[in-house]
Write a protein that holds these residues in place. Sequence first.
Motif, PDB file in Angstrom:
ATOM      1  N   GLN A 368      42.555 -46.547  -7.398  1.00 44.82           N
ATOM      2  CA  GLN A 368      42.834 -47.693  -6.336  1.00 44.82           C
ATOM      3  C   GLN A 368      42.496 -48.929  -6.464  1.00 44.82           C
ATOM      4  N   ALA A 369      41.626 -49.343  -7.772  1.00 41.05           N
ATOM      5  CA  ALA A 369      41.540 -50.549  -8.135  1.00 41.05           C
ATOM      6  C   ALA A 369      43.046 -51.081  -8.900  1.00 41.05           C
ATOM      7  N   GLN A 370      43.424 -50.109  -9.593  1.00 36.66           N
ATOM      8  CA  GLN A 370      44.771 -50.564 -10.293  1.00 36.66           C
ATOM      9  C   GLN A 370      46.151 -50.698  -9.520  1.00 36.66           C
ATOM     10  N   ALA A 371      46.054 -50.191  -8.184  1.00 33.76           N
ATOM     11  CA  ALA A 371      46.916 -50.083  -7.197  1.00 33.76           C
ATOM     12  C   ALA A 371      46.720 -51.313  -6.087  1.00 33.76           C
ATOM     13  N   SER A 372      45.274 -51.798  -6.221  1.00 29.65           N
ATOM     14  CA  SER A 372      45.343 -52.894  -4.978  1.00 29.65           C
ATOM     15  C   SER A 372      46.119 -54.265  -5.545  1.00 29.65           C
ATOM     16  N   ASN A 373      46.009 -54.920  -4.598  1.00 33.19           N
ATOM     17  CA  ASN A 373      46.660 -56.348  -4.645  1.00 33.19           C
ATOM     18  C   ASN A 373      45.920 -57.272  -5.267  1.00 33.19           C
ATOM     19  N   THR A 374      46.057 -58.382  -5.650  1.00 31.34           N
ATOM     20  CA  THR A 374      45.424 -59.403  -6.182  1.00 31.34           C
ATOM     21  C   THR A 374      44.498 -60.038  -5.668  1.00 31.34           C
ATOM     22  N   ARG A 375      44.453 -60.134  -4.184  1.00 32.27           N
ATOM     23  CA  ARG A 375      43.204 -60.492  -3.405  1.00 32.27           C
ATOM     24  C   ARG A 375      42.155 -59.839  -3.704  1.00 32.27           C
ATOM     25  N   PHE A 376      42.105 -58.566  -3.431  1.00 34.54           N
ATOM     26  CA  PHE A 376      40.834 -57.703  -3.841  1.00 34.54           C
ATOM     27  C   PHE A 376      40.648 -56.973  -5.100  1.00 34.54           C
ATOM     28  N   ARG A 377      41.445 -57.484  -5.839  1.00 30.20           N
ATOM     29  CA  ARG A 377      41.474 -56.753  -7.368  1.00 30.20           C
ATOM     30  C   ARG A 377      40.055 -57.246  -7.965  1.00 30.20           C
ATOM     31  N   ALA A 378      39.620 -58.577  -7.931  1.00 28.31           N
ATOM     32  CA  ALA A 378      38.539 -59.084  -8.492  1.00 28.31           C
ATOM     33  C   ALA A 378      37.041 -58.327  -8.064  1.00 28.31           C
ATOM     34  N   ARG A 379      37.187 -57.968  -6.716  1.00 32.50           N
ATOM     35  CA  ARG A 379      36.046 -57.328  -6.083  1.00 32.50           C
ATOM     36  C   ARG A 379      35.937 -56.036  -6.389  1.00 32.50           C
ATOM     37  N   HIS A 380      37.140 -54.995  -6.758  1.00 25.23           N
ATOM     38  CA  HIS A 380      37.219 -53.654  -7.125  1.00 25.23           C
ATOM     39  C   HIS A 380      36.925 -53.787  -8.622  1.00 25.23           C
ATOM     40  N   LYS A 381      36.891 -54.787  -9.297  1.00 27.78           N
ATOM     41  CA  LYS A 381      36.559 -54.718 -10.896  1.00 27.78           C
ATOM     42  C   LYS A 381      35.171 -54.929 -11.071  1.00 27.78           C
ATOM     43  N   GLN A 382      34.311 -55.337 -10.026  1.00 27.28           N
ATOM     44  CA  GLN A 382      33.001 -55.391 -10.103  1.00 27.28           C
ATOM     45  C   GLN A 382      32.076 -54.125 -10.104  1.00 27.28           C
ATOM     46  N   VAL A 383      33.046 -53.005  -9.620  1.00 26.12           N
ATOM     47  CA  VAL A 383      32.326 -51.735  -9.590  1.00 26.12           C
ATOM     48  C   VAL A 383      32.850 -50.837 -10.898  1.00 26.12           C
ATOM     49  N   GLU A 384      32.057 -50.459 -11.396  1.00 27.62           N
ATOM     50  CA  GLU A 384      31.876 -49.567 -12.803  1.00 27.62           C
ATOM     51  C   GLU A 384      32.846 -48.436 -12.461  1.00 27.62           C
ATOM     52  N   HIS A 385      33.779 -48.027 -13.272  1.00 27.37           N
ATOM     53  CA  HIS A 385      34.485 -47.249 -13.110  1.00 27.37           C
ATOM     54  C   HIS A 385      34.374 -46.005 -14.581  1.00 27.37           C
ATOM     55  N   HIS A 386      34.148 -44.559 -14.193  1.00 25.26           N
ATOM     56  CA  HIS A 386      34.454 -44.000 -15.633  1.00 25.26           C
ATOM     57  C   HIS A 386      35.046 -42.918 -15.440  1.00 25.26           C
ATOM     58  N   GLU A 387      35.465 -42.426 -16.723  1.00 28.94           N
ATOM     59  CA  GLU A 387      36.355 -41.546 -16.791  1.00 28.94           C
ATOM     60  C   GLU A 387      35.676 -39.992 -17.064  1.00 28.94           C
ATOM     61  N   GLN A 388      36.044 -38.862 -16.459  1.00 31.37           N
ATOM     62  CA  GLN A 388      35.521 -37.568 -16.868  1.00 31.37           C
ATOM     63  C   GLN A 388      36.216 -36.984 -17.914  1.00 31.37           C
ATOM     64  N   THR A 389      35.846 -36.492 -18.997  1.00 32.08           N
ATOM     65  CA  THR A 389      36.174 -35.839 -20.153  1.00 32.08           C
ATOM     66  C   THR A 389      35.539 -34.325 -19.990  1.00 32.08           C
ATOM     67  N   PHE A 390      36.573 -33.443 -20.087  1.00 29.90           N
ATOM     68  CA  PHE A 390      36.071 -32.093 -19.897  1.00 29.90           C
ATOM     69  C   PHE A 390      36.349 -31.486 -21.520  1.00 29.90           C
ATOM     70  N   HIS A 391      35.501 -30.682 -21.917  1.00 28.44           N
ATOM     71  CA  HIS A 391      35.557 -30.539 -23.353  1.00 28.44           C
ATOM     72  C   HIS A 391      35.265 -28.700 -23.421  1.00 28.44           C
ATOM     73  N   MET A 392      36.306 -28.013 -23.591  1.00 31.43           N
ATOM     74  CA  MET A 392      36.026 -26.578 -23.587  1.00 31.43           C
ATOM     75  C   MET A 392      36.508 -25.735 -24.840  1.00 31.43           C
ATOM     76  N   GLU A 393      35.571 -24.845 -25.250  1.00 30.46           N
ATOM     77  CA  GLU A 393      36.219 -24.048 -26.255  1.00 30.46           C
ATOM     78  C   GLU A 393      36.364 -22.481 -25.954  1.00 30.46           C
ATOM     79  N   LEU A 394      37.454 -21.940 -26.123  1.00 31.07           N
ATOM     80  CA  LEU A 394      37.766 -20.608 -25.650  1.00 31.07           C
ATOM     81  C   LEU A 394      38.030 -19.706 -26.772  1.00 31.07           C
ATOM     82  N   GLU A 395      37.915 -18.392 -26.614  1.00 37.71           N
ATOM     83  CA  GLU A 395      38.088 -17.227 -27.912  1.00 37.71           C
ATOM     84  C   GLU A 395      39.231 -16.301 -27.234  1.00 37.71           C
ATOM     85  N   LEU A 396      40.307 -16.202 -28.208  1.00 37.28           N
ATOM     86  CA  LEU A 396      41.245 -15.516 -28.028  1.00 37.28           C
ATOM     87  C   LEU A 396      40.737 -13.829 -28.349  1.00 37.28           C
TER      88      LEU A 396
END
Length: 457
Positions: A368-396
């Motif tokens: 949402q922050a990447q898609a917002s316009n320039t007027r509200f982009r600075a306010r959205h950048k103040q919020v920390e955003h994190h990526e979720q990383t999934f790590h899986m190990e499976l056996e055949l």
Amino acid sequence: MASGSGAGGTGSECEGEEQEDSSSSNDLDVTNVLQNLNIQDNTQNNITEDELSAFRQQWQRELESTPTPQREQTFQQEEPMEPLSDEDKAKQLFLRGVELERGGKLYEAIQHYKRAMQIVPDIETRLYESSDLRADTPEGASEAEEEPRTDDLHPSDDEDAVEGEDLLARLQRIMAKKGYLCEPEVPTKSAHMSWLPYEVIMVILRWVVSAELDAGSLERVAAVCRGLYVAAREPDIWRSLCVRTWGIECGTPRANGFSSWRAMFVARPRLRLHGCYISKTTYLRHGENSFQDQFYRPWYLIDYYRYLRFFPEGLVLMWTTAEEPVSSVAALKYRATKPGLGIMSGHYRLMGDKVVIVIKKCNSEKKQAQASNTRFRARHKQVEHHEQTFHMELELRTVRSRRNFQLVWRRYAVCTRRDQWTTFELNNSKFPPFVFSRVRTYTAEAHAPLLSTYAYT
């Protein structure tokens, strides 16, 4: 006197009788002569008429034996010939082209060859097999005197068969005796696959396998006939499959304890790419108590599915949804997924019988922050955003006779912040194993052929 006169009269009478006898005899002689002459004339006439009739008959025979254009035309009109078949027309044109080529008229010969091949494309092969051209060469004459060919022999009639012999080696020997890969079962005027060179058939088989590594379709092509069975066992095709599957860890069949590239591809642990691995999870969810009846507590039976779709280049798609497989597998057909469905993409690596998967999911707030316009982009950048990383190990695992049929959970962890991992406790009720399900639409089209091993190296 009387007596004299009587005697004289008697004498005259005698002389008259003698004269009459002589004249009559003369008449008989003349008549006989004339009759003899008439007989001779008749015989001569008969002889000349017989000679003349014999001469006329001989002359007629000579005229009939001498062909003339008018006579041939009248003969053709009287006795119409049967219409020639397309193969006979093509043979006549091709043989006429051979005569023109031997006479030095190359341009006319090429025109006849083209017309013959337009009618029957493999007319040269048919002419050679029918020994129309074999008699023109000493080698052809010697081949015609040999024993009949064994082209139509059934494999069970192979005299060189050895008990316990490999099927591939036996079929290769039979194909070598025939001299061609396959033949049409029913005569046809249209083009047939047996007319193609062996190199072109190899290219077709690489398109059958395609860049999606569809070895199952290659095996179905091998079940068509003996020739395609031999062609589908070409080592270079299976070598390319192995290199694309295991990459730098591929090795050689002998180093891994296998007899051939195909045996290694079949028996070695690998992921199936012509379908999805599906895991169904079922649990009970309790509802809230009713404010009117404290003893009433509802519960709900929840079903949801996890889908894993693997691609040859190391890409993997993961989707968790409540949709049934019938309506869900189509969304995983392509690498580019539709937005809004919640399908996550990542990468995988095959190490022995283990599959390691890493998937990164972007937070919706960050999008949402990447898609917002320039007027509200600075306010959205103040919020920390994190990526979720999934790590899986499976056996055949192999289930009964189904190789690589299951993927069993071995490790599952999620990273929500930097270096902060959450590891889940794995049990069969919450994390049941994935089961493979073939999807035919994934291999219905081929967008690129299987590249040779030289292209990878």
